[in-house]
Design a protein around this motif. Structure first.
Motif, short mmCIF file in Angstrom:
data_model
loop_
_atom_site.label_atom_id
_atom_site.label_comp_id
_atom_site.label_asym_id
_atom_site.label_seq_id
_atom_site.Cartn_x
_atom_site.Cartn_y
_atom_site.Cartn_z
N LYS A 91 -7.72 -36.12 -38.84
CA LYS A 91 -6.97 -35.15 -38.03
C LYS A 91 -7.92 -34.13 -37.40
O LYS A 91 -7.77 -33.79 -36.22
N CYS A 92 -8.89 -33.66 -38.16
CA CYS A 92 -9.87 -32.71 -37.63
C CYS A 92 -10.67 -33.33 -36.49
O CYS A 92 -10.93 -32.66 -35.47
N LEU A 93 -11.07 -34.59 -36.64
CA LEU A 93 -11.84 -35.26 -35.59
C LEU A 93 -11.01 -35.47 -34.33
O LEU A 93 -11.52 -35.34 -33.22
N ILE A 94 -9.73 -35.79 -34.50
CA ILE A 94 -8.84 -35.94 -33.34
C ILE A 94 -8.73 -34.60 -32.62
O ILE A 94 -8.83 -34.53 -31.38
N ASN A 95 -8.52 -33.54 -33.38
CA ASN A 95 -8.44 -32.20 -32.78
C ASN A 95 -9.71 -31.85 -32.02
O ASN A 95 -9.67 -31.32 -30.91
N LEU A 96 -10.86 -32.14 -32.63
CA LEU A 96 -12.14 -31.87 -31.98
C LEU A 96 -12.27 -32.68 -30.69
O LEU A 96 -12.69 -32.15 -29.65
N PHE A 97 -11.90 -33.96 -30.74
CA PHE A 97 -11.98 -34.81 -29.55
C PHE A 97 -11.16 -34.20 -28.41
O PHE A 97 -11.64 -34.06 -27.28
N TYR A 98 -9.92 -33.82 -28.70
CA TYR A 98 -9.07 -33.28 -27.64
C TYR A 98 -9.56 -31.91 -27.17
O TYR A 98 -9.42 -31.57 -26.00
N LYS A 99 -10.17 -31.14 -28.07
CA LYS A 99 -10.76 -29.87 -27.65
C LYS A 99 -11.92 -30.15 -26.69
O LYS A 99 -12.04 -29.52 -25.64
N LEU A 100 -12.78 -31.11 -27.04
CA LEU A 100 -13.91 -31.47 -26.16
C LEU A 100 -13.40 -32.03 -24.84
O LEU A 100 -13.96 -31.74 -23.78
N MET A 101 -12.36 -32.83 -24.89
CA MET A 101 -11.80 -33.38 -23.65
C MET A 101 -11.26 -32.27 -22.77
O MET A 101 -11.41 -32.30 -21.56
N GLY A 102 -10.65 -31.27 -23.39
CA GLY A 102 -10.15 -30.13 -22.63
C GLY A 102 -11.27 -29.38 -21.95
O GLY A 102 -11.17 -29.00 -20.79
N ASP A 103 -12.39 -29.19 -22.67
CA ASP A 103 -13.54 -28.51 -22.09
C ASP A 103 -14.10 -29.29 -20.90
O ASP A 103 -14.44 -28.72 -19.88
N VAL A 104 -14.19 -30.61 -21.04
CA VAL A 104 -14.71 -31.45 -19.95
C VAL A 104 -13.74 -31.43 -18.77
O VAL A 104 -14.14 -31.31 -17.62
N THR A 105 -12.43 -31.55 -19.07
CA THR A 105 -11.43 -31.57 -18.02
C THR A 105 -11.46 -30.28 -17.20
O THR A 105 -11.36 -30.30 -15.99
N LYS A 106 -11.64 -29.15 -17.87
CA LYS A 106 -11.69 -27.86 -17.16
C LYS A 106 -12.87 -27.81 -16.20
O LYS A 106 -12.78 -27.22 -15.14
N ARG A 107 -13.99 -28.43 -16.57
CA ARG A 107 -15.19 -28.38 -15.73
C ARG A 107 -15.15 -29.41 -14.60
O ARG A 107 -15.67 -29.19 -13.53
N GLN A 108 -14.57 -30.59 -14.87
CA GLN A 108 -14.74 -31.70 -13.94
C GLN A 108 -13.44 -32.23 -13.33
O GLN A 108 -13.47 -33.21 -12.63
N GLY A 109 -12.32 -31.66 -13.62
CA GLY A 109 -11.07 -32.23 -13.15
C GLY A 109 -10.54 -33.21 -14.19
O GLY A 109 -10.94 -33.19 -15.34
N VAL A 110 -9.65 -34.09 -13.80
CA VAL A 110 -9.02 -35.03 -14.74
C VAL A 110 -10.04 -36.07 -15.21
O VAL A 110 -10.71 -36.71 -14.42
N VAL A 111 -10.15 -36.22 -16.52
CA VAL A 111 -11.08 -37.16 -17.13
C VAL A 111 -10.34 -37.95 -18.20
O VAL A 111 -9.52 -37.41 -18.91
#
Length: 177
Positions: A26-46
């Motif tokens: 569960k922690c790793l899933i949360n981290l993944f989605y947090k990282l995806m959110g950070d990437v999405t904010k910088r680069q658009g939809v990913v």
């Protein structure tokens, strides 16, 4: 991701995962989605982490800087020519670069050649004189220390422990996804 979907994904991954418990998944899933959110904010939809974002995570989180290591998994790091096998020559090259030379040795290459032969005896399960991914995987499953038999390809233990201490916190410390 709502809580119901997160719980279903956690349950599914936990069933198939041997190295992490349900809380860690569960922690790793949360981290993944947090990282995806950070990437999405910088680069658009990913739809996934791109190579640069992944390399940045390896560098910042684990202090990994070697391009060859960051671009491959452990077997591929050692398969220098990309032919799907780790040859004696590749083993020799990696061991020569990772071992310290002793000033008293007359011919340090002889010691490395002996080490290559010992390694082949331990890891070459089909006895064809080179390591396939299957040979490597079987040897590593039998003895995990062989994962980095030819040099480092994973983060150092200190970085791993810091990562785990940071990521495997109580769930209420994560932002909801």
């Amino acid at each position: 991701m709502n809580r119901k979907k997160l719980q279903k994904l956690t349950d599914t991954l936990t069933k198939n995962c041997k190295h992490f418990n349900k809380f860690e998944v569960k922690c790793l899933i949360n981290l993944f989605y947090k990282l995806m959110g950070d990437v999405t904010k910088r680069q658009g939809v990913v739809t996934g982490l791109d190579r640069n974002a992944f390399r940045n995570i390896l560098h910042v989180t684990f202090g990994m800087t070697d391009d060859m290591i960051m671009d491959r998994d452990c077997f591929e790091v050692f398969d220098l020519n990309g032919d799907g096998f780790i040859s004696k020559e590749e083993m020799f090259h990696m061991l020569k670069n990772s071992l310290l030379k002793q000033p008293s040795e007359e011919d340090p290459d002889e010691g490395i050649k002996d080490l290559v032969e010992i390694t082949l005896k331990k890891m070459d399960h089909d006895h064809d004189g080179k390591l396939s991914f299957s040979d490597y995987e079987q040897a590593v499953r039998e003895e995990t220390l062989l994962l980095e038999a030819f040099g480092p390809c994973l983060p150092d233990p200190k970085s791993q422990m810091e990562f785990e201490a940071h990521v495997f916190k109580e769930p209420n410390e994560f932002n909801d996804i």
